[in-house]
Design an enzyme around this catalytic site. Sequence first.
Site, mmCIF file in Angstrom:
data_model
loop_
_atom_site.group_PDB
_atom_site.id
_atom_site.type_symbol
_atom_site.label_atom_id
_atom_site.label_comp_id
_atom_site.label_asym_id
_atom_site.label_seq_id
_atom_site.Cartn_x
_atom_site.Cartn_y
_atom_site.Cartn_z
ATOM 1 N N GLY A 1 0.835 -1.190 0.000
ATOM 2 C CA GLY A 1 0.000 0.000 0.000
ATOM 3 C C GLY A 1 0.868 1.236 0.000
ATOM 4 O O GLY A 1 2.094 1.157 -0.116
ATOM 5 N N LYS B 1 1.350 -0.598 6.792
ATOM 6 C CA LYS B 1 2.050 -1.816 6.360
ATOM 7 C C LYS B 1 2.957 -2.372 7.451
ATOM 8 O O LYS B 1 2.881 -3.552 7.784
ATOM 9 C CB LYS B 1 2.880 -1.542 5.099
ATOM 10 N N GLU C 1 9.884 -3.118 4.324
ATOM 11 C CA GLU C 1 10.419 -2.212 3.297
ATOM 12 C C GLU C 1 11.053 -3.003 2.155
ATOM 13 O O GLU C 1 12.140 -2.693 1.662
ATOM 14 C CB GLU C 1 11.416 -1.226 3.912
ATOM 15 N N VAL C 2 10.339 -4.031 1.713
ATOM 16 C CA VAL C 2 10.866 -4.961 0.712
ATOM 17 C C VAL C 2 11.180 -4.275 -0.617
ATOM 18 O O VAL C 2 12.026 -4.753 -1.387
ATOM 19 C CB VAL C 2 9.913 -6.167 0.556
ATOM 20 N N CYS D 1 -5.942 13.441 -6.149
ATOM 21 C CA CYS D 1 -5.148 14.499 -5.516
ATOM 22 C C CYS D 1 -3.644 14.291 -5.689
ATOM 23 O O CYS D 1 -2.855 15.168 -5.334
ATOM 24 C CB CYS D 1 -5.486 14.587 -4.029
#
Length: 195
Positions: A15, A21, A89-90, A186
Amino acid sequence: MYLINQNGWIEVICGSMFSGKSEELIRRVRRTQFAKQHAIVFKPCIDNRYSEEDVVSHNGLKVKAVPVSASKDIFKHITEEMDVIAIDEVQFFDGDIVEVVQVLANRGYRVIVAGLDQDFRGLPFGQVPQLMAIAEHVTKLQAVCSACGSPASRTQRLIDGEPAAFDDPIILVGASESYEPRCRHCHAVPTNKDK
């Protein structure tokens, strides 16, 4: 989640930034510990925002982690007593991470990875799309758009309060000082000609 009768599978948590996450990865790791399973957590050395040796969520939850600089270094830390391997943080790992994750799952480990599925430009990020394709379970989380309040699936990079240009460097480790969650409408990524 479905009951899996065989050991060894891959779970991807993905995400935008601020979608939870790392928090979800930490939650899953803690659940394994309650079940008396042995888990080990890895993070890339580049991720030193909050801690050198912990995975830390933006809301302050944390779990001990082994920082590694190359995907294949993960193998050096795996023992037979392990049940669960978690990797945060792959998207920052090298291209070998897909093979490493496949090998671990094929050896019977539950592998949980978390990372950004899109870079700040809204394009697929690193190896995460490949990991999503080979995973048994994919959880895609959303944040709340900081501009309008809608569900946010993208990450807006800001430089001095303005959207970063499309051709700015892809990797810039940061938190709320550099990034905001945004919805599709946005999210803005000007080209350098637009600035």
